[in-house]
Design an enzyme around this catalytic site. Structure first.
Site, mmCIF file in Angstrom:
data_model
loop_
_atom_site.group_PDB
_atom_site.id
_atom_site.type_symbol
_atom_site.label_atom_id
_atom_site.label_comp_id
_atom_site.label_asym_id
_atom_site.label_seq_id
_atom_site.Cartn_x
_atom_site.Cartn_y
_atom_site.Cartn_z
ATOM 1 N N HIS A 232 8.803 -0.579 5.464
ATOM 2 C CA HIS A 232 8.289 -0.052 4.203
ATOM 3 C C HIS A 232 6.997 0.753 4.400
ATOM 4 O O HIS A 232 6.929 1.930 4.066
ATOM 5 C CB HIS A 232 7.999 -1.211 3.242
ATOM 6 C CG HIS A 232 9.162 -2.113 2.978
ATOM 7 N ND1 HIS A 232 10.253 -1.728 2.234
ATOM 8 C CD2 HIS A 232 9.390 -3.397 3.351
ATOM 9 C CE1 HIS A 232 11.108 -2.736 2.160
ATOM 10 N NE2 HIS A 232 10.623 -3.755 2.832
HETATM 11 O O1 RIB Z 1 7.770 -4.700 -0.782
HETATM 12 C C1 RIB Z 1 7.309 -4.293 0.488
HETATM 13 C C2 RIB Z 1 5.819 -4.370 0.561
HETATM 14 O O2 RIB Z 1 5.401 -5.701 0.358
HETATM 15 C C3 RIB Z 1 5.263 -3.973 1.944
HETATM 16 O O3 RIB Z 1 3.993 -3.405 1.797
HETATM 17 C C4 RIB Z 1 5.152 -5.282 2.649
HETATM 18 O O4 RIB Z 1 4.124 -5.279 3.648
HETATM 19 C C5 RIB Z 1 4.756 -6.182 1.522
HETATM 20 O O5 RIB Z 1 3.355 -6.053 1.351
#
Ligand code: RIB
Ligand code: CA
Length: 302
Positions: A232
């Site tokens: 992500h």
């Molecule tokens: O939903 C994904 C996010 O939530 C990313 O930033 C992961 O590190 C968590 O913080």
């Protein structure tokens, strides 16, 4: 190279984002926020990752709860430490003094991108402290939200869900905004094939990624039945360093605060309406192979 401050909650994918950013950007500071794990852990993890990389980027601690004083975490995914399964180096790095909000306001300039890859509490507090700040930075690249499903609830993604009031404030702050939501970040998956390639990378970053991906794939297999994890946070870095890898749509984005079933949802309006300024560049497509090649290259120090 773009000048950037990374606001993060390491977190395995945050760690990969930090590696990628130090390879392709001028990272002038890292601000830590509670998120994947409590603030003490996320700040310590940010320090340890910089130590593993051999960089002296200042790390400054910020908010330990949401604007409403609620602390939500994702330790079910990232483990109790926030970097489960990762052997971090012993080091003598220490947090820089002061608060993350002061650093965000004082260390940024019109060329500085804020890459926000955790809950948006620090960023919202900076905006509340100085509402002109968003007009004096290059922009905010956010890993958060989604144009379709959430990951904490059917509609809410974790970074928004953890502090919806903060997210709502950031999305209407007036800065140039890029949103890398789950709809985009799911296009940068890690599976056993990726793990097999990364395992061959004989660098400290390669070792950190190998341990991270091993932990994440095992954990997500037990939680979802599928050995697949998404990178992500690196997407929000690439949106600044390699914008040619993203297709974006200019939309309006609001954050649902009151919905019984939809609190924390990013309501992405893709309609073009006269008199309504579409103010967020929402990532919709990622050149996945090129993006993963850049991640693996950064792990190898290339
Ligand atoms: O939903 C994904 C996010 O939530 C990313 O930033 C992961 O590190 C968590 O913080
Ligand atoms: Ca994160």
């Amino acid at each position: 190279m773009h000048r950037m401050i990374i606001d993060c909650d390491p977190g395995h994918d945050d760690a990969i984002a930090l590696i990628l950013a130090h390879r392709h950007a001028d990272v002038v500071g890292i601000t830590a926020v509670a998120g994947n794990a409590p603030l003490e852990a996320t700040a310590a993890n940010a320090l340890a990752v910089t130590a593993a990389l051999g960089v002296d980027t200042p790390v400054i601690a910020g908010a330990d709860t949401s604007l409403l004083g609620v602390a939500k975490d994702a330790r079910i995914v990232h483990g109790e430490s926030g970097l489960g399964g990762v052997t971090l180096p012993r080091h003598d790095r220490a947090l820089a003094g002061g608060h993350a909000v002061d650093f965000l306001l004082e260390a940024s300039d019109p060329d500085t991108w804020i890459v926000a890859i955790g809950p948006l509490t620090n960023v919202a507090l900076a905006i509340a402290r100085d509402p002109t700040w968003p007009t004096r930075i290059a922009g905010i690249s956010i890993m958060g939200g989604s144009t379709d499903n959430g990951n904490v609830t059917a509609t809410a993604e974790f970074n928004i869900y953890a502090d919806p009031e903060a997210a709502a404030r950031v999305f209407r702050c007036g800065a140039p905004l890029i949103m890398c939501g789950l709809n985009l970040t799911h296009q940068l998956p890690v599976d056993d094939a990726v793990l097999g390639r990364v395992r061959q990378i004989d660098t400290p970053a390669g070792k950190l990624a190998t341990e991270s991906f091993t932990f994440l794939l095992d954990r997500l297999d037990s939680l979802t039945g599928t050995r697949r994890a998404s990178l992500h946070d690196p997407c929000a870095v690439l949106a600044v360093t390699h914008p040619e890898l993203l297709d974006t749509e200019s939309c309006t984005v609001t954050v649902e605060l009151a919905g019984e079933h939809t609190r924390g949802m990013t309501v992405v309006d893709r309609r073009s309406r006269s008199g309504v300024e579409a103010h967020v560049d929402v990532g919709v497509r990622l050149a996945s192979e090129e993006a993963m090649a850049l991640v693996e290259g950064a792990l190898a120090g290339e």
